[in-house]
Design an enzyme around this catalytic site. Structure first.
Site, PDB file in Angstrom:
ATOM      1  N   ARG A 252       5.134  45.095 -24.857  1.00  0.00           N
ATOM      2  CA  ARG A 252       5.100  45.154 -23.402  1.00  0.00           C
ATOM      3  C   ARG A 252       6.075  46.223 -22.946  1.00  0.00           C
ATOM      4  O   ARG A 252       7.083  46.491 -23.612  1.00  0.00           O
ATOM      5  CB  ARG A 252       5.508  43.803 -22.767  1.00  0.00           C
ATOM      6  CG  ARG A 252       4.445  42.718 -22.828  1.00  0.00           C
ATOM      7  CD  ARG A 252       3.290  43.030 -21.887  1.00  0.00           C
ATOM      8  NE  ARG A 252       2.351  41.928 -21.759  1.00  0.00           N
ATOM      9  CZ  ARG A 252       1.307  41.719 -22.532  1.00  0.00           C
ATOM     10  NH1 ARG A 252       1.080  42.552 -23.549  1.00  0.00           N
ATOM     11  NH2 ARG A 252       0.499  40.697 -22.323  1.00  0.00           N
TER      12      ARG A 252
ATOM     13  N   GLU B  37       2.768  49.797 -14.866  1.00  0.00           N
ATOM     14  CA  GLU B  37       1.365  50.030 -15.213  1.00  0.00           C
ATOM     15  C   GLU B  37       0.488  49.802 -13.992  1.00  0.00           C
ATOM     16  O   GLU B  37       0.755  48.885 -13.215  1.00  0.00           O
ATOM     17  CB  GLU B  37       0.948  49.109 -16.363  1.00  0.00           C
ATOM     18  CG  GLU B  37       1.696  49.411 -17.663  1.00  0.00           C
ATOM     19  CD  GLU B  37       1.219  48.574 -18.838  1.00  0.00           C
ATOM     20  OE1 GLU B  37       0.295  47.734 -18.656  1.00  0.00           O
ATOM     21  OE2 GLU B  37       1.747  48.740 -19.946  1.00  0.00           O
TER      22      GLU B  37
ATOM     23  N   HIS C 204      -2.589  51.162 -22.587  1.00  0.00           N
ATOM     24  CA  HIS C 204      -2.610  49.705 -22.777  1.00  0.00           C
ATOM     25  C   HIS C 204      -4.010  49.218 -23.160  1.00  0.00           C
ATOM     26  O   HIS C 204      -4.563  48.296 -22.561  1.00  0.00           O
ATOM     27  CB  HIS C 204      -2.123  48.974 -21.521  1.00  0.00           C
ATOM     28  CG  HIS C 204      -1.562  47.617 -21.845  1.00  0.00           C
ATOM     29  ND1 HIS C 204      -0.543  47.035 -21.118  1.00  0.00           N
ATOM     30  CD2 HIS C 204      -1.878  46.712 -22.817  1.00  0.00           C
ATOM     31  CE1 HIS C 204      -0.258  45.843 -21.621  1.00  0.00           C
ATOM     32  NE2 HIS C 204      -1.059  45.631 -22.658  1.00  0.00           N
TER      33      HIS C 204
END
Length: 333
Positions: free
Chosen positions: A246, A275, A299
């Site tokens: 993360r 993000e 991601h």
């Protein structure tokens, strides 16, 4: 204890990321299914106001939207992901809202993505690709030195690597098995600042000794900025950092500085502090990082047909078991 109700309002708030299969619940129950492809944060309250069950992936469920005033009927949050850091778990506990996730669904594809990032960084593939397109090969006659590490040596082969795995859940364990098939040596890090338990190596020893560091652990208060300037200063000059956990676990400013100052040989990341990442909000994407051995993906390490099938199955099982026995198959609490 099984819930007493038999009709359920289920709101899936972001099916864009992971389309759900044909959804059924046990025959003694009925449901009203509300399917939203995308949901903005300002739309959450309206869409979950009368929902009994909410399905999310990365959408932030804050204390405010989880409150009894906003979502008075909410009894379960089903997360289509392993990580639950987007959900205010303290509020769920306080209200008795059950939370289920979908663990181990993306183990294969994340492992493969780690290997992709490893080879791309160790072999400087993106950097030499850009230079080749720009005509630099023809100008210099060779791109060999571009592939050299800060120690001035050519890239290592997999059999020469010592891989340090930081985070030893299902993904970390699968990475270990797969790395060994390539001839890599592997060690598993203990917790930072604590003695390493049997079978593991101290975090500090892993940082100092490994040629490849793979970060695959949850984002928690104690893991924020786990790897920062102090750690980069201790790494080998030929070391690589691969992050598929993360954003926020690796200090992004410190990472960019380490690459610019040639403290490490390269890095690959699939996750970001903010993000979606873009040049305006991420130092990793700033114009002055274009000539670094830094490989970035948006991601999507989890993304594969197999993963989507696994997520759909796990989510369906969670909700079916919750409505019948009050406990999802994969219960966070």
């Amino acid at each position: 204890m099984a819930p007493s109700q038999t009709h359920w309002v289920i709101a899936a708030l972001e099916t864009f990321f992971c389309p759900l299969p044909n959804f059924t619940i046990p025959a003694s129950h009925t449901c009203e299914f509300r399917n939203y492809e995308r949901t903005r944060p300002d739309q959450i309250a309206e869409r979950i106001r009368d929902a009994d069950i909410v399905i999310v992936s990365i959408l932030p469920l804050t204390a405010e939207v989880l409150s009894a005033e906003t979502a008075p009927h909410l009894k379960m949050v089903s997360v289509i992901a392993s990580g639950t850091d987007a959900v205010d778990l303290a509020t769920c506990r306080a209200r008795g809202i059950v939370v289920g996730n979908t663990p181990h669904c993306n183990v294969t594809t994340v492992t493969e993505h780690v290997l992709g990032l490893y080879f791309a960084t160790r072999r400087s593939i993106m950097l030499t690709h850009s230079l080749t397109r720009a005509g630099d090969w023809a100008v210099k006659g060779s791109q060999q030195t571009t592939m050299n590490g800060p120690d001035g040596k050519p890239p290592r082969t997999a059999r020469e690597e010592l891989v340090g795995i930081i985070g030893y859940g299902a993904i970390g364990r699968n990475i270990e098995v797969t790395a060994k098939t390539l001839g890599m040596k592997t060690i598993v890090a203990g917790r930072k600042g604590a003695p390493a338990p049997e079978g593991r190596v101290s975090f500090e020893t892993v940082i100092r000794g490994c040629s490849v560091l793979i970060v695959c652990l949850p984002r928690l208060p104690e893991t924020l900025n786990l790897i920062s300037e102090a750690e980069f200063n201790q790494m080998k000059p030929y070391s690589l950092l691969i992050n598929v956990s993360r954003g926020g676990i690796v200090d992004e400013k410190a990472l960019v500085s380490a690459l610019k100052e040639r403290k490490i040989a390269g890095a690959g990341t699939d996750v970001y502090s903010q993000e979606p990442a873009e040049p305006a909000n991420s130092v990793l994407l700033a114009p002055d990082t274009a000539d670094l051995n830094l490989v970035m993906t948006p991601h999507l390490a989890w993304y594969a047909d197999e993963t989507i099938d696994n997520y759909g199955r796990a989510c369906t099982e969670n909700i079916a078991e919750f409505v019948t026995i009050g406990k999802p198959k994969y219960q966070v609490f």
